[in-house]
Design a protein around this motif. Structure first.
Motif, PDB file in Angstrom:
ATOM      1  N   PRO A 142      16.193  17.065  -5.533  1.00  0.00           N
ATOM      2  CA  PRO A 142      14.837  16.920  -5.003  1.00  0.00           C
ATOM      3  C   PRO A 142      13.948  18.079  -5.458  1.00  0.00           C
ATOM      4  O   PRO A 142      14.349  19.229  -5.415  1.00  0.00           O
ATOM      5  CB  PRO A 142      15.032  16.972  -3.484  1.00  0.00           C
ATOM      6  CG  PRO A 142      16.465  16.653  -3.260  1.00  0.00           C
ATOM      7  CD  PRO A 142      17.213  17.091  -4.485  1.00  0.00           C
ATOM      8  N   LEU A 143      12.758  17.750  -5.939  1.00  0.00           N
ATOM      9  CA  LEU A 143      11.814  18.757  -6.420  1.00  0.00           C
ATOM     10  C   LEU A 143      10.676  18.948  -5.438  1.00  0.00           C
ATOM     11  O   LEU A 143      10.271  20.054  -5.150  1.00  0.00           O
ATOM     12  CB  LEU A 143      11.165  18.271  -7.722  1.00  0.00           C
ATOM     13  CG  LEU A 143      11.767  18.610  -9.067  1.00  0.00           C
ATOM     14  CD1 LEU A 143      10.827  18.169 -10.157  1.00  0.00           C
ATOM     15  CD2 LEU A 143      12.071  20.091  -9.170  1.00  0.00           C
ATOM     16  N   LEU A 144      10.143  17.795  -4.966  1.00  0.00           N
ATOM     17  CA  LEU A 144       8.866  17.861  -4.279  1.00  0.00           C
ATOM     18  C   LEU A 144       8.605  16.538  -3.584  1.00  0.00           C
ATOM     19  O   LEU A 144       8.941  15.480  -4.126  1.00  0.00           O
ATOM     20  CB  LEU A 144       7.823  18.038  -5.396  1.00  0.00           C
ATOM     21  CG  LEU A 144       6.377  18.251  -5.062  1.00  0.00           C
ATOM     22  CD1 LEU A 144       6.190  19.688  -4.607  1.00  0.00           C
ATOM     23  CD2 LEU A 144       5.541  17.997  -6.317  1.00  0.00           C
ATOM     24  N   GLN A 145       8.027  16.624  -2.393  1.00  0.00           N
ATOM     25  CA  GLN A 145       7.539  15.396  -1.743  1.00  0.00           C
ATOM     26  C   GLN A 145       6.065  15.612  -1.514  1.00  0.00           C
ATOM     27  O   GLN A 145       5.677  16.702  -1.088  1.00  0.00           O
ATOM     28  CB  GLN A 145       8.200  15.206  -0.388  1.00  0.00           C
ATOM     29  CG  GLN A 145       9.703  15.045  -0.458  1.00  0.00           C
ATOM     30  CD  GLN A 145      10.190  13.860   0.362  1.00  0.00           C
ATOM     31  OE1 GLN A 145       9.392  13.103   0.874  1.00  0.00           O
ATOM     32  NE2 GLN A 145      11.486  13.689   0.457  1.00  0.00           N
ATOM     33  N   HIS A 146       5.238  14.647  -1.784  1.00  0.00           N
ATOM     34  CA  HIS A 146       3.806  14.845  -1.549  1.00  0.00           C
ATOM     35  C   HIS A 146       3.110  13.532  -1.226  1.00  0.00           C
ATOM     36  O   HIS A 146       3.443  12.496  -1.813  1.00  0.00           O
ATOM     37  CB  HIS A 146       3.137  15.490  -2.772  1.00  0.00           C
ATOM     38  CG  HIS A 146       2.106  16.482  -2.352  1.00  0.00           C
ATOM     39  ND1 HIS A 146       0.914  16.116  -1.791  1.00  0.00           N
ATOM     40  CD2 HIS A 146       2.113  17.837  -2.362  1.00  0.00           C
ATOM     41  CE1 HIS A 146       0.223  17.208  -1.498  1.00  0.00           C
ATOM     42  NE2 HIS A 146       0.931  18.272  -1.830  1.00  0.00           N
ATOM     43  N   ALA A 147       2.144  13.613  -0.303  1.00  0.00           N
ATOM     44  CA  ALA A 147       1.335  12.424  -0.012  1.00  0.00           C
ATOM     45  C   ALA A 147       0.270  12.277  -1.090  1.00  0.00           C
ATOM     46  O   ALA A 147      -0.206  13.263  -1.651  1.00  0.00           O
ATOM     47  CB  ALA A 147       0.665  12.584   1.345  1.00  0.00           C
ATOM     48  N   LEU A 148      -0.089  11.044  -1.391  1.00  0.00           N
ATOM     49  CA  LEU A 148      -1.176  10.798  -2.343  1.00  0.00           C
ATOM     50  C   LEU A 148      -2.509  11.016  -1.633  1.00  0.00           C
ATOM     51  O   LEU A 148      -2.636  10.687  -0.446  1.00  0.00           O
ATOM     52  CB  LEU A 148      -1.114   9.345  -2.844  1.00  0.00           C
ATOM     53  CG  LEU A 148       0.102   8.970  -3.678  1.00  0.00           C
ATOM     54  CD1 LEU A 148       0.146   7.456  -3.867  1.00  0.00           C
ATOM     55  CD2 LEU A 148       0.048   9.668  -5.026  1.00  0.00           C
ATOM     56  N   GLN A 182       0.858  -1.193   0.000  1.00  0.00           N
ATOM     57  CA  GLN A 182       0.000   0.000   0.000  1.00  0.00           C
ATOM     58  C   GLN A 182       0.893   1.241   0.000  1.00  0.00           C
ATOM     59  O   GLN A 182       1.798   1.338   0.825  1.00  0.00           O
ATOM     60  CB  GLN A 182      -0.884   0.019   1.257  1.00  0.00           C
ATOM     61  CG  GLN A 182      -1.855  -1.141   1.338  1.00  0.00           C
ATOM     62  CD  GLN A 182      -2.894  -1.091   0.210  1.00  0.00           C
ATOM     63  OE1 GLN A 182      -3.585  -0.103   0.056  1.00  0.00           O
ATOM     64  NE2 GLN A 182      -2.960  -2.145  -0.597  1.00  0.00           N
ATOM     65  N   HIS A 183       0.618   2.165  -0.926  1.00  0.00           N
ATOM     66  CA  HIS A 183       1.495   3.325  -1.077  1.00  0.00           C
ATOM     67  C   HIS A 183       0.775   4.637  -0.796  1.00  0.00           C
ATOM     68  O   HIS A 183      -0.357   4.822  -1.245  1.00  0.00           O
ATOM     69  CB  HIS A 183       2.049   3.374  -2.500  1.00  0.00           C
ATOM     70  CG  HIS A 183       2.906   2.197  -2.827  1.00  0.00           C
ATOM     71  ND1 HIS A 183       3.798   1.668  -1.933  1.00  0.00           N
ATOM     72  CD2 HIS A 183       3.006   1.434  -3.938  1.00  0.00           C
ATOM     73  CE1 HIS A 183       4.415   0.639  -2.486  1.00  0.00           C
ATOM     74  NE2 HIS A 183       3.949   0.475  -3.692  1.00  0.00           N
ATOM     75  N   ARG A 184       1.472   5.535  -0.119  1.00  0.00           N
ATOM     76  CA  ARG A 184       0.894   6.834   0.244  1.00  0.00           C
ATOM     77  C   ARG A 184       1.785   8.016  -0.121  1.00  0.00           C
ATOM     78  O   ARG A 184       1.308   9.118  -0.305  1.00  0.00           O
ATOM     79  CB  ARG A 184       0.658   6.876   1.768  1.00  0.00           C
ATOM     80  CG  ARG A 184      -0.626   6.234   2.215  1.00  0.00           C
ATOM     81  CD  ARG A 184      -1.789   7.151   1.915  1.00  0.00           C
ATOM     82  NE  ARG A 184      -3.052   6.609   2.371  1.00  0.00           N
ATOM     83  CZ  ARG A 184      -4.222   7.142   2.054  1.00  0.00           C
ATOM     84  NH1 ARG A 184      -4.295   8.196   1.283  1.00  0.00           N
ATOM     85  NH2 ARG A 184      -5.335   6.614   2.489  1.00  0.00           N
ATOM     86  N   ALA A 205      -4.687   5.783  -1.168  1.00  0.00           N
ATOM     87  CA  ALA A 205      -3.631   4.771  -1.263  1.00  0.00           C
ATOM     88  C   ALA A 205      -3.570   4.194  -2.682  1.00  0.00           C
ATOM     89  O   ALA A 205      -4.584   4.036  -3.346  1.00  0.00           O
ATOM     90  CB  ALA A 205      -3.900   3.657  -0.263  1.00  0.00           C
ATOM     91  N   ALA A 206      -2.332   3.903  -3.122  1.00  0.00           N
ATOM     92  CA  ALA A 206      -2.126   3.190  -4.392  1.00  0.00           C
ATOM     93  C   ALA A 206      -1.608   1.790  -4.048  1.00  0.00           C
ATOM     94  O   ALA A 206      -1.234   1.525  -2.905  1.00  0.00           O
ATOM     95  CB  ALA A 206      -1.118   3.943  -5.238  1.00  0.00           C
ATOM     96  N   HIS A 207      -1.605   0.881  -5.036  1.00  0.00           N
ATOM     97  CA  HIS A 207      -1.158  -0.493  -4.793  1.00  0.00           C
ATOM     98  C   HIS A 207       0.147  -0.752  -5.555  1.00  0.00           C
ATOM     99  O   HIS A 207       0.306  -0.279  -6.683  1.00  0.00           O
ATOM    100  CB  HIS A 207      -2.182  -1.508  -5.321  1.00  0.00           C
ATOM    101  CG  HIS A 207      -3.579  -1.253  -4.849  1.00  0.00           C
ATOM    102  ND1 HIS A 207      -4.043  -1.700  -3.630  1.00  0.00           N
ATOM    103  CD2 HIS A 207      -4.617  -0.609  -5.435  1.00  0.00           C
ATOM    104  CE1 HIS A 207      -5.310  -1.334  -3.491  1.00  0.00           C
ATOM    105  NE2 HIS A 207      -5.676  -0.671  -4.570  1.00  0.00           N
ATOM    106  N   GLY A 208       1.019  -1.552  -4.944  1.00  0.00           N
ATOM    107  CA  GLY A 208       2.230  -1.991  -5.638  1.00  0.00           C
ATOM    108  C   GLY A 208       2.218  -3.511  -5.727  1.00  0.00           C
ATOM    109  O   GLY A 208       2.249  -4.192  -4.695  1.00  0.00           O
ATOM    110  N   ILE A 209       2.142  -4.016  -6.937  1.00  0.00           N
ATOM    111  CA  ILE A 209       2.073  -5.478  -7.108  1.00  0.00           C
ATOM    112  C   ILE A 209       2.655  -5.835  -8.468  1.00  0.00           C
ATOM    113  O   ILE A 209       2.419  -5.132  -9.457  1.00  0.00           O
ATOM    114  CB  ILE A 209       0.608  -5.993  -6.953  1.00  0.00           C
ATOM    115  CG1 ILE A 209       0.557  -7.510  -7.038  1.00  0.00           C
ATOM    116  CG2 ILE A 209      -0.342  -5.350  -7.962  1.00  0.00           C
ATOM    117  CD1 ILE A 209      -0.755  -8.122  -6.573  1.00  0.00           C
TER     118      ILE A 209
END
Ligand code: FAD
Length: 340
Positions: A81-87, A69-71, A90-94
């Motif tokens: 580094p340009l930017l850090q941001h929360a989604l 699970q990705h956030r 949640a996204a999935h990694g599979i």
């Protein structure tokens, strides 16, 4: 009256999810798949923008139970580094190695007929083309491999440069998918990439530190795959085929939305195909309904994605977009929604 059988050309995500959804409504389905399972594919394996209701409407939610699970995301201009941001969600990694295999098994468990190693060549009524990207002269090369012992800066790390971009994300078993889209001027052959193809391409687009990180990590050689000869956007073939997934449209991969579009295209096709199978609708009307629905669903996100990709691949774009986001003129969540 006997139900008419739907034949699906291509057992990737679009074809398998459509096959599963149709079998759940007792439609006879045959899938012809040119290759076999499990197999590695060129894909960032980052699934975003699919709603849980859509996965359960297709009947494929269980296949995601082991997905990471990705956030969080971290974006880099080359290596700065340009930017850090929360989604916003949640996204999935599979891995496709695992996901396609699970869906193929589920389709067969539901009584679907899956024929591997057979390429579909006929164009009879009732054939859905879920055969993936249309081979054509295109501008891009895609390369991907799985790595172990590789630390990443966020759940999704993206490096943008003038010649393409590379994403790193965690999939199951703590492995890291590294996948890049490179402009075709990158001098490499990706049809049968050798072990160093990915790191060479990464270095050639101006990401030497990332290349060093990859060299220090452990690459699963079998997972290394490449793809050439494709174009992004609508795959406008001059035929009357009913197409879903990449066979219909390819969105720029940085969106992490191509797999979602394959699922959503399949979902959009279900009611019309069920009606056709029950002889309640002609094939030409079925085809037109499905193609029109996909145009409606995907046209806007595709326009945004193409425009944003063009901007992000230019140095001025990689200055302006983060500036607009940091200054609050544009919200990350708004851009995210436009791409889904
Ligand atoms: C570099 C790159 C990175 C990407 N990263 C992401 C990402 O991170 N997230 C995301 O959501 N999307 C990503 N995508 C897009 C995603 O991979 C595709 O949108 C998705 O695979 C589409 O699924 P599909 O079922 O339409 O096609 P495919 O998965 O390509 O499946 C098509 C199947 O049809 C078979 N086939 C072809 N022709 C025939 C025939 N004539 N008869 C029988 N079988 C046939 C093929 O063997 C294949 O198995 C990426 C794409 C690229 C190029």
């Amino acid at each position: 009256m006997t139900a008419r059988r739907v034949t699906i050309a291509g057992g990737g995500l679009a074809g398998l999810s459509l096959g599963i959804a149709l079998r759940r409504q007792d439609v006879p389905v045959q899938i012809l798949e040119a290759t076999s399972y499990p197999r590695h594919r060129v894909c960032g394996e980052f699934v975003s923008g699919i709603r849980p209701e859509e996965l359960s409407a297709l009947g494929i939610d269980a296949a995601f139970s082991t997905a990471a699970q990705h956030r969080t995301t971290a974006w880099f201009d080359a290596e700065r580094p340009l930017l850090q941001h929360a989604l916003p969600e949640a996204a999935h990694g599979i891995s496709r190695h695992q996901l396609d295999l699970a869906l193929a098994g589920q389709f067969q468990d539901l009584g679907g007929e899956l024929i591997c190693g057979q390429r579909c060549t006929h164009d009879a009524e009732g054939t859905v083309w879920a055969s993936g990207r249309v081979k054509q002269d295109g501008d891009w090369i895609g390369l991907k491999a799985h790595f172990e012992h590789l630390e990443i800066a966020a759940d999704l790390e993206v490096h943008l440069s003038d010649g393409g971009y590379v994403g790193l994300t965690r999939i199951e078993n703590r492995r890291i998918n590294v996948c890049g889209l490179f402009q075709r001027s990158t001098p490499l052959s990706s049809d049968s990439p050798d072990a160093s193809a990915l790191t060479t391409a990464v270095r050639q687009v101006g990401l030497p530190n990332l290349a060093k990180r990859l060299e220090a990590a452990t690459c699963d050689r079998d997972s290394l795959k490449g793809v050439t000869h494709f174009s992004l956007g609508w795959q406008m073939a001059k035929d009357q085929r009913l197409r879903i997934g990449d066979a219909a449209v390819m969105i720029p991969p940085f969106t992490g939305n191509g797999m979602t579009m394959a699922f959503q295209g399949a979902l959009a096709a279900v009611p019309s195909l069920v009606a056709w199978s029950r002889s309640q609708r002609e094939w030409s009307q079925t085809r037109d309904d499905v193609m029109d629905t996909q145009q409606r669903l995907f046209a806007s996100r595709l326009r945004w994605a193409r425009a944003l990709q063009t901007v992000l691949l230019r140095p001025w774009g990689r200055r302006i977009v983060p500036f607009l986001l940091r200054s609050g003129c544009v919200r990350f969540d708004t851009l995210y929604r436009k791409l889904r």
